[in-house]
Design a protein around this motif. Structure first.
Motif, mmCIF file in Angstrom:
data_model
loop_
_atom_site.group_PDB
_atom_site.id
_atom_site.type_symbol
_atom_site.label_atom_id
_atom_site.label_comp_id
_atom_site.label_asym_id
_atom_site.label_seq_id
_atom_site.Cartn_x
_atom_site.Cartn_y
_atom_site.Cartn_z
ATOM 1 N N ARG A 540 1.132 -0.809 0.319
ATOM 2 C CA ARG A 540 0.146 0.250 -0.214
ATOM 3 C C ARG A 540 1.055 1.198 0.351
ATOM 4 N NH1 ARG A 540 -4.414 -1.971 4.088
ATOM 5 N NH2 ARG A 540 -6.429 -3.097 3.180
ATOM 6 N N ASN A 541 2.188 1.351 0.485
ATOM 7 C CA ASN A 541 2.594 2.202 0.703
ATOM 8 C C ASN A 541 3.509 2.717 -1.005
ATOM 9 O OD1 ASN A 541 2.255 2.970 2.980
ATOM 10 N ND2 ASN A 541 4.433 1.977 4.044
ATOM 11 N N ARG A 543 2.176 1.612 -3.732
ATOM 12 C CA ARG A 543 0.943 1.819 -3.968
ATOM 13 C C ARG A 543 0.667 3.422 -4.702
ATOM 14 N NH1 ARG A 543 -4.129 -1.399 -4.045
ATOM 15 N NH2 ARG A 543 -3.985 -0.205 -2.351
ATOM 16 N N SER A 544 0.313 3.456 -2.415
ATOM 17 C CA SER A 544 0.055 5.070 -2.141
ATOM 18 C C SER A 544 1.008 5.875 -3.179
ATOM 19 C CB SER A 544 -0.106 5.259 -0.529
ATOM 20 O OG SER A 544 -0.156 6.715 -1.012
ATOM 21 N N TYR A 547 0.491 6.829 -6.958
ATOM 22 C CA TYR A 547 -0.863 7.487 -6.883
ATOM 23 C C TYR A 547 0.019 9.129 -6.554
ATOM 24 C CZ TYR A 547 -3.304 3.276 -7.670
ATOM 25 O OH TYR A 547 -3.800 1.916 -8.310
ATOM 26 N N LYS A 548 0.131 8.690 -5.928
ATOM 27 C CA LYS A 548 0.712 10.820 -5.423
ATOM 28 C C LYS A 548 1.085 11.548 -6.809
ATOM 29 C CE LYS A 548 2.058 13.009 -1.346
ATOM 30 N NZ LYS A 548 2.735 13.636 -0.321
ATOM 31 N N LEU A 566 -7.331 13.006 -1.455
ATOM 32 C CA LEU A 566 -6.828 11.255 -0.705
ATOM 33 C C LEU A 566 -7.848 11.094 0.619
ATOM 34 C CD1 LEU A 566 -2.798 11.869 -1.856
ATOM 35 C CD2 LEU A 566 -5.026 9.811 -2.624
ATOM 36 N N GLY A 570 -9.559 8.303 -0.075
ATOM 37 C CA GLY A 570 -8.620 7.369 0.410
ATOM 38 C C GLY A 570 -7.361 6.922 -0.875
ATOM 39 N N SER A 571 -7.704 6.968 -2.216
ATOM 40 C CA SER A 571 -6.632 6.327 -2.976
ATOM 41 C C SER A 571 -6.963 6.657 -4.011
ATOM 42 C CB SER A 571 -6.675 4.524 -3.416
ATOM 43 O OG SER A 571 -8.250 4.740 -3.564
ATOM 44 N N GLU A 573 -7.750 4.773 -7.313
ATOM 45 C CA GLU A 573 -9.169 4.478 -7.676
ATOM 46 C C GLU A 573 -9.673 5.065 -7.183
ATOM 47 O OE1 GLU A 573 -7.135 0.392 -6.621
ATOM 48 O OE2 GLU A 573 -6.280 0.720 -7.659
ATOM 49 N N ASN A 574 -9.987 5.160 -6.397
ATOM 50 C CA ASN A 574 -12.023 5.890 -6.061
ATOM 51 C C ASN A 574 -11.779 7.408 -5.978
ATOM 52 O OD1 ASN A 574 -11.881 3.700 -4.485
ATOM 53 N ND2 ASN A 574 -10.633 3.834 -2.050
#
Length: 607
Positions: A540-541, A543-544, A547-548, A566, A570-571, A573-574
């Motif tokens: 997750r780190n 991926r975050s 995405y960031k 964010l 949350g992400s 994708e959302n």
């Protein structure tokens, strides 16, 4: 055994430290000796030994020794080596929490009262520890009420006006020079005397302030001072009537129930009984004296423990032991003198009796909890080793793979020692050579890299596991085992399949099925779940971060809006799945910025 006997015969008659190692070379016990040859020889005599001593001796494959100039030097070296190696057969102190201290830094121009749980050698004065039953913040409240010593942050800022504490009589306001340096020094002196038990003026000072507030019809303030007087009265109840003349000491006791021992220390500081601390001692083969002395050698090394001028112990000490190695070692350790005595009657004997009662009560109430913790950790690891036909499962490593559709592939390695998580040993990997979502090949790569680094002498991977646990079934287990073999290692491995919680082994087609409530299975589940958590967190780190950086490319979206998006979704994708209306409803967003975000993810042109 013949090699050990030959080595024992060659031991010197000097003081020193001996280091016992098992067949893997791991240190399992460290001890000190006045005469090395005599002490080490005792372990290998053919005589009845306590089961725990016998178990340790049976695991000794070799030993080293270091000659020291004196027994005192041996004590110091022994303690340093215990801290370094954490041998499984030594007493390793575990306390439930670190007790708070009151700190006054005398180097400050206008010292403040601070509460801390860490005592440093920084020139400040520390008072405590304040154990259960004595609330350190109650002490601070009394200091503010009686003496007006400042409790604001350490760095004194020159204010143009006083804060509320000054106006309600809880501070003398050195920040605006309402009090001079000489007068403030007198306040600090009174506070330190109060904390040391040599000043009893606090009650009179608070009574005067309460009366003055009542006369001025400041009734809320008068009630505040009344409450502090009640608090002070409760604190004084803890000053035993028969402690007159006793300022500071530690009184020890030892109790055992045959399975565990308990060392309790009754702490008196400033003429007040601060409470009793209890420590479980797992090695009941030690005598009362051995347990207490080994405990003290580690206890006073801790930076949060001060050395009192006197220590009371429950065992006899010969006349020539007044200045023995232990006393010299403790004195040199803390820079202040202390003496170890054995009181027979009187107030100090009663303090030891108090410690004894606490030790017995603690064992009675904690033995069931301690046994359950043992069964879930050390006991579970031993039973698991028996089930799998292994000599040991003390060090277990578990591996898990995490990815989404083959993107950001990572793996985790978590380590349990004696059934408990060893967080400092955890490692994580990014998959480098595998294309797509291929968990078998990913597991093969990770295991190969782990053992290749061990083969190359990498210190971070030097400790080899007794057992490797793979999160998965037969396929992943086979991939992991062949990888370890390719690097020249034959390490016992099992796979734990999630659906039925079956245990797969390398050479048996049929899985092992354990009762769902059995401690060995629960241990495997705990290490598997921890490996999964650690891998997911790392994934997750990564991926975050990816995405960031992707969000940074969106036109008209700066740091504030990006953070708000964010936080809300949350992400990325959302965010991508959100409608224009949902995007515009986020705090700080508007229709135009929402259109930019939507267009970025959906390939449209923004309005």
């Amino acid at each position: 055994m013949e090699l050990l006997e030959e080595k024992i015969n060659g031991l010197p008659l000097d003081p020193g430290v001996y280091i016992m190692r098992d067949k893997s070379g791991d240190v399992i016990y460290v001890g000190k000796a006045v005469v090395l040859k005599n002490r080490v020889r005792q372990y290998f005599k053919r005589e009845q030994k306590h089961p725990k001593v016998r178990a340790m001796v049976e695991n000794v494959a070799d030993f080293d020794y270091i000659i020291t100039l004196s027994e005192k030097d041996a004590l110091s070296l022994e303690n340093n080596l215990i801290k370094k190696y954490k041998p499984k057969y030594n007493i390793l102190l575990k306390d439930d929490k670190t007790s708070p201290f009151i700190k006054i830094d005398m180097r400050e121009e206008y010292p403040t009262v601070e509460v801390t749980r860490r005592v440093r050698k920084d020139g400040a004065r520390y008072f405590g520890p304040f154990l259960s039953g004595v609330n350190v913040w109650d002490i601070v409240a009394v200091i503010r009420s009686a003496y007006g010593m400042r409790t604001c942050p350490k760095k004194l800022k020159k204010n143009t006006r006083e804060c509320l504490n000054y106006h309600i009589g809880l501070c003398t306001a050195p920040c605006t020079k309402r009090i001079g340096k000489a007068d403030y020094d007198k306040v600090v002196h009174s506070v330190t005397e109060f904390l040391a038990g040599r000043d009893d003026t606090a009650q009179g000072l608070i009574e005067q302030k309460m009366q003055r507030a009542a006369e001025n019809e400041q009734f809320e303030q008068a009630i505040y001072y009344r409450d502090k007087l009640l608090m002070l009265a409760k604190m004084k109840e803890r000053t035993l009537a028969d402690l007159t003349g006793i300022l500071s000491l530690d009184a020890y006791a030892y109790a055992t129930n045959g399975e565990y021992g308990c060392v309790s220390v009754c702490i008196v500081r400033g003429g007040k009984m601060m409470g009793v601390k209890n420590f479980v001692i797992p090695d009941v083969s030690l005598s009362e004296r051995e347990a207490v002395e080994e405990f003290m050698r580690q206890y006073y090394v801790g930076s949060n423990v001060d050395l009192p001028p006197q220590i009371c112990v429950p065992f006899e000490r010969e006349a020539g032991e007044k200045n023995d190695a232990l006393t010299e070692y403790l004195t040199s350790l803390k820079g202040g003198s202390t003496e170890i005595v054995t009181p027979k009657i009187g107030r100090k004997k009663k303090l030891m009796d108090t410690a004894k009662s606490n030790a017995e009560d603690y064992l009675l109430k904690s033995s069931e909890k301690t046994k359950r913790e043992y069964d879930m950790t050390v006991g579970a690891a031993k039973k698991l080793a028996e089930i799998l036909g292994l000599k040991s499962a003390r060090r277990m490593e578990c591996y898990d793979i995490s990815n989404i559709s083959g993107v950001d592939k990572v793996a985790s390695m978590v380590v349990f020692i004696d059934g408990s998580a060893a967080n400092a040993e955890y490692r994580r990997f990014r998959i480098k050579t595998v294309e797509g979502a291929n968990d078998f090949m990913s597991m093969n790569e990770v295991i190969r890299r782990r053992f290749a680094r061990a083969a190359n002498g990498d210190g971070k991977f030097g400790q080899l596991p007794d057992l490797v646990v793979i999160d998965g079934g037969k396929g992943q287990l086979s991939a992991a085992y062949s990888a370890a073999n390719s690097e020249g290692f034959d390490i016992p491995m099992v796979g734990l399949a999630k659906r039925e919680e079956e245990i797969f082994t390398v050479f048996d087609e049929q899985p092992i099925v354990l009762d769902k409530s059995s401690y060995p299975l629960r241990l495997l589940q705990r290490i598997r779940d921890e490996a999964h958590r650690f891998a997911i967190t790392y994934h997750r780190n990564l991926r975050s971060k990816r995405y960031k950086s992707k969000l940074e490319d969106i036109p008209n979206i700066g740091d504030v809006r990006r953070a708000a998006l964010l936080k809300t979704f949350g992400s990325a994708e959302n965010i991508k799945a959100a409608s224009r209306e949902e995007l515009a409803s986020v705090n700080g967003m508007d229709a135009r910025s929402a259109a930019s975000v939507y267009a970025f993810f959906h390939g449209e042109e923004a309005d």
